[in-house]
Enzyme design. Structure first.
Site, short mmCIF file in Angstrom:
data_model
loop_
_atom_site.label_atom_id
_atom_site.label_comp_id
_atom_site.label_asym_id
_atom_site.label_seq_id
_atom_site.Cartn_x
_atom_site.Cartn_y
_atom_site.Cartn_z
N ARG A 18 -70.77 -44.45 113.82
CA ARG A 18 -71.48 -43.57 112.79
C ARG A 18 -72.10 -42.32 113.56
NH1 ARG A 18 -76.20 -47.25 111.12
NH2 ARG A 18 -75.69 -48.58 112.62
N THR A 84 -74.14 -59.67 118.98
CA THR A 84 -74.84 -59.54 120.33
C THR A 84 -75.01 -60.63 121.00
OG1 THR A 84 -76.76 -60.18 118.83
CG2 THR A 84 -76.34 -57.71 119.21
C1 UD1 Z 1 -79.74 -55.99 116.23
C2 UD1 Z 1 -80.76 -57.27 116.09
C3 UD1 Z 1 -81.81 -57.03 115.11
C4 UD1 Z 1 -82.52 -56.27 115.57
C5 UD1 Z 1 -81.64 -54.77 115.83
C6 UD1 Z 1 -82.86 -53.62 116.63
C7 UD1 Z 1 -79.07 -59.19 116.19
C8 UD1 Z 1 -77.92 -60.35 115.56
N1 UD1 Z 1 -79.76 -58.27 115.45
O1 UD1 Z 1 -79.44 -55.67 114.92
O2 UD1 Z 1 -82.39 -58.32 115.00
O3 UD1 Z 1 -83.71 -55.70 114.93
O4 UD1 Z 1 -80.61 -54.99 116.80
O5 UD1 Z 1 -82.05 -52.66 116.85
O6 UD1 Z 1 -78.82 -59.15 117.56
N2 UD1 Z 1 -73.24 -54.81 120.57
C9 UD1 Z 1 -72.37 -55.24 121.64
N3 UD1 Z 1 -71.53 -56.23 121.08
C10 UD1 Z 1 -71.25 -56.62 119.89
C11 UD1 Z 1 -72.50 -56.24 119.09
C12 UD1 Z 1 -73.28 -55.42 119.43
O7 UD1 Z 1 -72.51 -54.89 122.64
O8 UD1 Z 1 -70.52 -57.63 119.51
C13 UD1 Z 1 -74.42 -53.86 121.14
C14 UD1 Z 1 -74.30 -52.63 120.30
O9 UD1 Z 1 -73.53 -51.68 121.04
C15 UD1 Z 1 -75.74 -52.13 120.18
C16 UD1 Z 1 -76.50 -53.57 120.29
O10 UD1 Z 1 -75.85 -54.43 120.77
O11 UD1 Z 1 -76.30 -51.63 121.27
C17 UD1 Z 1 -76.87 -53.96 119.01
O12 UD1 Z 1 -75.82 -54.01 118.03
P1 UD1 Z 1 -76.12 -53.61 116.46
O13 UD1 Z 1 -74.82 -54.25 115.93
O14 UD1 Z 1 -76.73 -52.30 116.31
O15 UD1 Z 1 -77.33 -54.71 116.12
P2 UD1 Z 1 -78.13 -54.55 114.76
O16 UD1 Z 1 -77.24 -55.12 113.63
O17 UD1 Z 1 -78.79 -53.31 114.69
#
Ligand code: UD1
Ligand code: CA
Length: 448
Positions: A18, A84
């Site tokens: 994004r 995550t």
């Molecule tokens: C996540 C949380 C949510 C919280 C929000 C805060 C979970 C399931 N949800 O949601 O409860 O309110 O963050 O912003 O944890 N990332 C990885 N590998 C992955 C997926 C994500 O490294 O496979 C990293 C992303 O780069 C990012 C962070 O984890 O820095 C959060 O991931 P994102 O997909 O943005 O989570 P949200 O859906 O926003």
């Protein structure tokens, strides 16, 4: 009982699509410093003895950035990104043998400081950092029981209409003893709306085994995440607001603070003045009594007490100005030590040089430091006077108290106290101009 040693896992494996940017998301700067570095700073500020950054295979740049700062052992690769929880598991091997507390943070949460989340440590179970959201859309909601305990986190996509009304949200920051965390993660499944392994599921799993769970709270601005350029700009604005307030509180006179742009490490002493529309890139120090005048750009520069810079000046890395130095409008200074009281007041380029105390560099002077392949140094002695529109072709030395005649192209050293003239001698032809103009006007009259 686990030891109280601390480790951090910083998640940075998301694609950041994004942002629509050529740069990986976590390398975008806030206050002139990559967001990921802000996250690492916070982990270091918490005293984490081990820091692991989880990166994706899609961004070798992020990996290289982490290796350069923390070493190869700080990198864990998540491939492919499956959520995550899966991301945190990817850091397990890098933390083998560690039995203290682990804190999980994100590489795209640039404003978070160690002090904001210190309270997450210390529990025997799982601690989640929550916040009260002005708009909870998209966030996981913290479900708090009647005793104020944390029951579960439910993601927006899974939440019931009642749960969607909850405004207490998950910041994403979580702390737990390493052994408990990885134990719980092994049980997390991906049977949810996104088909991902959610880190947030560990709360309910912990409850299920009777392990303590709790929430601590942080300010919404501190935990803001960046997903798109608009949010990056918003984070920058919040960052600048804090920097400006700190500068004013320290006694910097700054009549138009909203127009002054600071870097993460800018140090302006109280008693200095910063006029409107000044930009500080990283690495700048300004001493008390100095004045940075309007529309100047400074980077990697030190400005001494009582010095004056600008308006419209540019100080580049290695510009080191002593006390009461004056750098005027449209003067560019790079890698130059200017001793006390030296001046370059108008329209000049000073690069790779040492300028002695009280020396005066005239308008339009250029230090010709580059021959197309190598850079060379210029030395100007104490009290020397370089006349306007001179070119000093480096390597070259102008002695102490020496003078250079205006318009000279200086290619040889000038001894102390000498005058150098390196320009064509002037010829004067009496009456020539009058005769020439009369002749030309006569020609024109004949033609028409
Ligand atoms: C996540 C949380 C949510 C919280 C929000 C805060 C979970 C399931 N949800 O949601 O409860 O309110 O963050 O912003 O944890 N990332 C990885 N590998 C992955 C997926 C994500 O490294 O496979 C990293 C992303 O780069 C990012 C962070 O984890 O820095 C959060 O991931 P994102 O997909 O943005 O989570 P949200 O859906 O926003
Ligand atoms: Ca997010």
């Amino acid at each position: 009982m686990t030891s109280q040693a601390r480790a951090a896992i910083i998640l940075a494996a998301g694609q950041g699509t994004r942002m629509k940017s050529l740069l990986p998301k976590v390398l975008h700067p806030v206050g002139g410093r990559a967001m990921l570095d802000h996250a690492i700073d916070a982990a270091e500020g918490l005293g984490c003895e081990r820091i692991v950054v989880v990166v994706g295979t899609h961004s070798p740049q992020v990996r290289a950035h982490v290796e350069a700062r923390l070493g190869a052992e700080a990198v864990a690769v998540q491939d492919p990104p499956l959520g995550t929880g899966h991301a945190v598991l990817a850091a397990k091997a890098a933390l083998s043998g560690f039995d203290g507390q682990v804190i999980i943070t994100y590489g795209d949460v640039p404003l978070l400081k160690a002090g904001d989340i210190e309270g997450a440590f210390g529990g025997e179970g799982v601690t989640v950092v929550g916040f009260e959201a002005r708009d909870p859309t998209g966030y996981g909601r913290l479900l708090i029981d009647a005793d104020g305990g944390l029951e579960a986190i439910v993601e927006h996509k899974e939440a019931s209409p009642d749960q969607l009304k909850v405004t207490v949200c998950n910041s994403g920051v979580m702390a737990a003893p390493a052994a408990l965390l990885f134990d719980l993660l092994a049980e997390v499944k991906n049977d949810n709306a996104k088909g991902e392994y959610y880190l947030t599921d560990v709360v309910e799993l912990a409850r299920g085994r009777g392990a303590p769970t709790r929430a601590v709270y942080a300010d919404e601005d501190a935990v803001m995440g960046v997903n798109a350029q608009a949010e990056l700009a918003q984070a920058e604005a919040l960052f600048q607001k804090v920097q400006r307030e700190m500068a004013l509180a320290a006694g910097v006179m700054m009549p138009a603070p909203d127009t002054v742009h600071f870097a993460w490490d800018t140090q302006v002493e109280g008693g200095a003045t910063v006029e409107p529309y000044v930009v500080f890139a990283p690495g700048v120090t300004v001493a008390a009594g100095a004045r940075i005048r309007a529309f100047s750009h400074l980077e990697g520069a030190a400005v001494g007490p009582g010095a004056e810079v600008g308006p419209y000046a540019r100080l580049r890395p290695g510009a080191n100005l002593g006390a009461k130095v004056k750098i005027g409008n449209f003067v560019e200074v790079k890698n130059v030590r200017m001793d006390d009281g030296a001046k370059a007041n108008h329209l000049a380029y000073l690069g790779d040089a040492a300028v002695g105390a009280g020396a005066n560099i005239g308008a339009g002077t250029i230090f010709c430091n580059y021959d197309g392949v190598f850079k060379h140094r210029t030395t100007v002695g104490q009290g020397a006077f370089v006349g306007s529109n001179s070119s000093l072709v480096a390597p070259v030395t102008i002695g102490a108290g020496a003078m250079v005649g205006s318009g000279s192209v200086v290619t040889q050293d000038v001894p102390d106290g000498a005058l150098a003239l390196a320009r064509a001698r002037q010829a004067v032809k009496p009456g020539w101009a009058t005769r020439f103009m009369a002749m030309m006007k006569a020609k024109k009259a004949q033609k028409s």
